[in-house]
Write a protein that holds these residues in place. Structure first.
Motif, short mmCIF file in Angstrom:
data_model
loop_
_atom_site.label_atom_id
_atom_site.label_comp_id
_atom_site.label_asym_id
_atom_site.label_seq_id
_atom_site.Cartn_x
_atom_site.Cartn_y
_atom_site.Cartn_z
N VAL A 213 1.18 -1.24 -0.02
CA VAL A 213 0.06 0.18 0.12
C VAL A 213 0.95 1.26 0.09
N PHE A 214 0.65 1.90 -1.12
CA PHE A 214 1.72 3.26 -1.01
C PHE A 214 0.82 4.32 -0.40
N PHE A 215 1.41 5.20 0.50
CA PHE A 215 0.63 6.26 0.98
C PHE A 215 1.30 7.56 0.52
N ALA A 216 0.47 8.52 0.09
CA ALA A 216 1.02 10.09 -0.29
C ALA A 216 0.01 10.90 0.43
N SER A 217 0.64 11.95 0.83
CA SER A 217 0.00 12.92 1.75
C SER A 217 0.67 14.35 1.10
N LEU A 218 -0.37 15.38 0.91
CA LEU A 218 -0.20 16.60 0.85
C LEU A 218 -0.70 17.42 1.82
N GLY A 231 4.69 13.73 9.41
CA GLY A 231 4.44 14.27 8.04
C GLY A 231 5.64 14.93 7.46
N TYR A 232 6.87 14.75 7.88
CA TYR A 232 8.01 15.15 7.21
C TYR A 232 8.53 14.61 5.99
N ALA A 233 8.90 15.28 5.03
CA ALA A 233 9.21 14.42 3.97
C ALA A 233 10.31 13.20 3.76
N ASP A 234 11.13 13.42 5.00
CA ASP A 234 12.20 12.16 5.00
C ASP A 234 11.55 10.91 5.66
N GLU A 235 10.22 10.96 5.93
CA GLU A 235 9.43 9.64 6.36
C GLU A 235 8.93 9.00 5.21
N THR A 236 9.72 7.59 4.68
CA THR A 236 9.75 7.17 3.44
C THR A 236 9.02 5.88 3.71
N GLY A 237 8.79 5.39 4.55
CA GLY A 237 8.66 3.91 5.18
C GLY A 237 9.60 3.19 5.94
N GLN A 238 9.40 2.08 6.12
CA GLN A 238 10.50 1.12 6.88
C GLN A 238 10.17 -0.26 6.70
N GLY A 239 11.12 -0.95 6.58
CA GLY A 239 11.14 -2.50 6.28
C GLY A 239 10.78 -2.66 4.91
N ALA A 240 9.62 -3.61 4.98
CA ALA A 240 9.07 -3.97 3.57
C ALA A 240 8.34 -2.72 3.00
N GLY A 241 8.13 -1.63 3.75
CA GLY A 241 7.30 -0.45 3.19
C GLY A 241 8.46 0.71 2.89
N GLU A 242 9.57 0.39 2.97
CA GLU A 242 10.65 1.58 2.58
C GLU A 242 10.33 1.99 1.07
N GLY A 243 10.12 3.26 0.91
CA GLY A 243 9.97 3.80 -0.40
C GLY A 243 8.29 3.69 -0.82
N ALA A 244 7.50 3.06 0.18
CA ALA A 244 6.05 3.18 -0.20
C ALA A 244 5.38 4.45 0.53
N ASN A 245 5.99 5.23 0.98
CA ASN A 245 5.33 6.54 1.82
C ASN A 245 6.01 7.72 1.36
N ALA A 246 5.18 8.68 1.06
CA ALA A 246 5.55 9.97 0.22
C ALA A 246 4.83 11.10 0.82
N ASN A 247 5.55 12.02 1.67
CA ASN A 247 4.91 13.07 2.26
C ASN A 247 5.50 14.42 1.45
N TYR A 248 4.38 15.37 1.23
CA TYR A 248 4.51 16.72 0.68
C TYR A 248 4.19 17.95 1.52
N PRO A 249 5.12 18.17 2.54
CA PRO A 249 4.67 19.13 3.62
C PRO A 249 5.06 20.59 2.77
N MET A 250 4.08 21.34 3.10
CA MET A 250 3.86 22.96 2.29
C MET A 250 3.75 23.86 3.50
#
Length: 343
Positions: A213-218, A231-250
Motif C-alpha cells: 500500500v503506497f501512501f502519499a499525503s499533501l 508528516g516530514y518529507a524524510d518519512e519514506t517507510g520502513q522495512g518492507a514499506g521503505e519507499g512506499a510513503n511520500a509526504n509533501y509538506p508545504m
C-alpha cells in the motif's frame, strides 16, 4: 458516482472542542455533511444510499482489539465513574513514561488511547464511527464489484486514527479500511492519496511497514500544523514499506500553483508504484478560508485537482475527511468528484 452515507453520523455531536485555550463548538460537526448532501443533489449526483452493517471482522483485522473495546465501552465507563460531561482527554503518556500498561481508571485510559485533546466523545460516538466505517466499506465493495468509483460520505472522518489511537476528530481509519479491503479482494498494489490539509498520520502509521500500500499525503508542514509530530518529507517507510510513503509538506500561504505541483508528483509516484486501485482521503480544508488551516486553494482548484486524479484511470473510492469552511465544504468536495468524472 454512487454515494454511501449513514444518518447515524448525527449520533456523534460533541458540544465542545478545546481550541485556542477555550471551549468552542467543534469545527467537525454534523452540519458539514448537510452542505455536501445539498451540493450532491444540486449537481445531479443523487444516487445516495445507506450502507449495511459494518464488517466487524475487517475492522478487527485493522485495529487493536483493546482499542476497539475501549471505543465501545468508554462512554459507559465514563458515566459509571461519575463524570458529568463529555469525554475529553486530560493526561497523556509523555516521553519516558510507561506506554505498555493501559490504566484501569477511565480518565487515564482516555489519555492512553487519545493522540490529542481536541476530540471529545459522546454516548453516540461508537455507533457513529461504525456507521462511517460501514459507508467506506460499502463504497469499496461497490467498486470492487465493477464500478469505476464511489464516494463514502464518512463522518466522523478517519485519517488521523491509527490502529490503536483516536484524535483529530477520527476514531476508525476509513481510508485504511478501504485500502486493506482492496488488497483482500485481490489487488496486488493499492495507493492512498490524502489531499486533506492535515497530514494523514494515522494512515501513514498503519501502512508504514507495508510495501503493498503506497501512501502519499499533501499537507501543512508539521512544524506549523496539526498533527505536528509526523508528516516530514524524510518519512519514506520502513522495512518492507521503505519507499512506499511520500509526504509533501508545504508552508503557510501555499497556493494552488505550488500545491498542484505536489499533487502531480504524488500522482506520478502512484503511477510508478503500479497501483491497481486508489483511495482518496478527500479533505477540503486546503481551501483559502478554512478556519483551522493555512493553504490558499480556491473552489475551482478542487475541480482541477479532481481532473488530475481522474486521469490516473484507476478504480477509486473517495472517503470524506476534513473541511471546516462549512458553507463551502459541499462545493469543494463535489468539485473534486465532478472533476474526476469529467476526466
Amino acid at each position: 458516482m454512487k454515494t454511501f452515507f449513514s444518518e447515524d453520523h448525527r449520533r456523534h455531536f460533541p458540544q465542545a472542542e478545546l481550541s485556542g485555550g477555550e471551549f468552542v463548538t467543534p469545527f467537525e460537526r454534523p452540519s458539514r455533511l448537510e452542505y455536501v448532501l445539498s451540493r450532491l443533489h444540486e449537481r445531479g449526483l443523487r444516487d445516495i444510499v445507506a450502507p449495511g452493517a459494518p464488517d466487524m471482522e475487517a475492522i478487527r483485522a485493522l485495529c487493536a482489539p483493546d482499542y476497539l473495546a475501549f471505543l465501545e465501552t468508554a462512554w459507559s465507563e465514563w458515566k459509571a465513574a461519575g463524570m458529568a460531561g463529555e469525554i475529553i482527554a486530560a493526561s497523556f503518556p509523555a516521553r519516558r513514561m510507561q506506554t505498555a500498561r493501559p490504566p484501569r481508571n477511565i480518565d487515564g485510559k482516555v489519555g492512553y488511547y487519545a493522540l490529542a485533546a481536541e476530540t471529545a466523545m459522546t454516548g453516540g460516538t461508537w455507533a457513529a464511527a461504525l456507521s462511517s466505517a460501514a459507508s467506506a466499506q460499502a463504497a469499496q465493495a461497490h467498486v470492487a464489484a465493477g464500478a469505476k468509483s464511489a464516494f463514502a460520505l464518512c463522518r466522523p472522518p478517519g485519517h488521523h486514527a491509527t490502529a490503536d489511537m483516536y484524535g483529530g476528530y477520527c476514531f476508525i481509519n476509513n481510508a485504511a479500511l478501504v485500502a486493506d479491503a482492496f488488497r483482500r479482494d485481490g489487488a496486488q498494489r493499492v495507493a492512498v492519496l490524502d489531499i486533506d490539509f492535515h497530514h494523514g498520520n494515522g494512515t501513514q502509521d498503519i501502512f508504514y511497514g507495508r510495501g503493498d500500500v503506497f501512501f502519499a499525503s499533501l499537507h501543512g508542514a508539521p512544524e506549523d500544523a496539526f498533527p505536528y509530530f509526523l508528516g516530514y518529507a524524510d518519512e519514506t517507510g520502513q522495512g518492507a514499506g521503505e519507499g512506499a510513503n511520500a509526504n509533501y509538506p508545504m508552508p503557510p500561504g501555499t497556493a494552488y500553483d505550488v500545491w498542484f505541483g505536489a499533487l502531480d508528483a504524488a500522482l506520478a509516484r502512484i503511477r510508478d508504484f503500479g497501483a491497481e486501485a486508489l483511495v482518496i482521503s478527500l479533505g477540503t480544508d486546503a481551501y483559502k478560508d478554512d478556519p483551522i488551516s493555512f493553504f490558499k486553494l480556491d473552489s475551482p482548484d478542487f475541480l482541477d485537482a479532481g481532473v488530475r486524479i481522474g486521469k490516473l484511470g484507476l478504480p477509486t473510492v473517495f472517503c470524506m475527511e476534513g473541511g471546516y469552511a462549512i458553507e463551502q465544504v459541499g462545493i469543494n468536495a463535489v468539485n473534486v468528484l465532478e472533476g474526476f468524472l469529467d476526466a
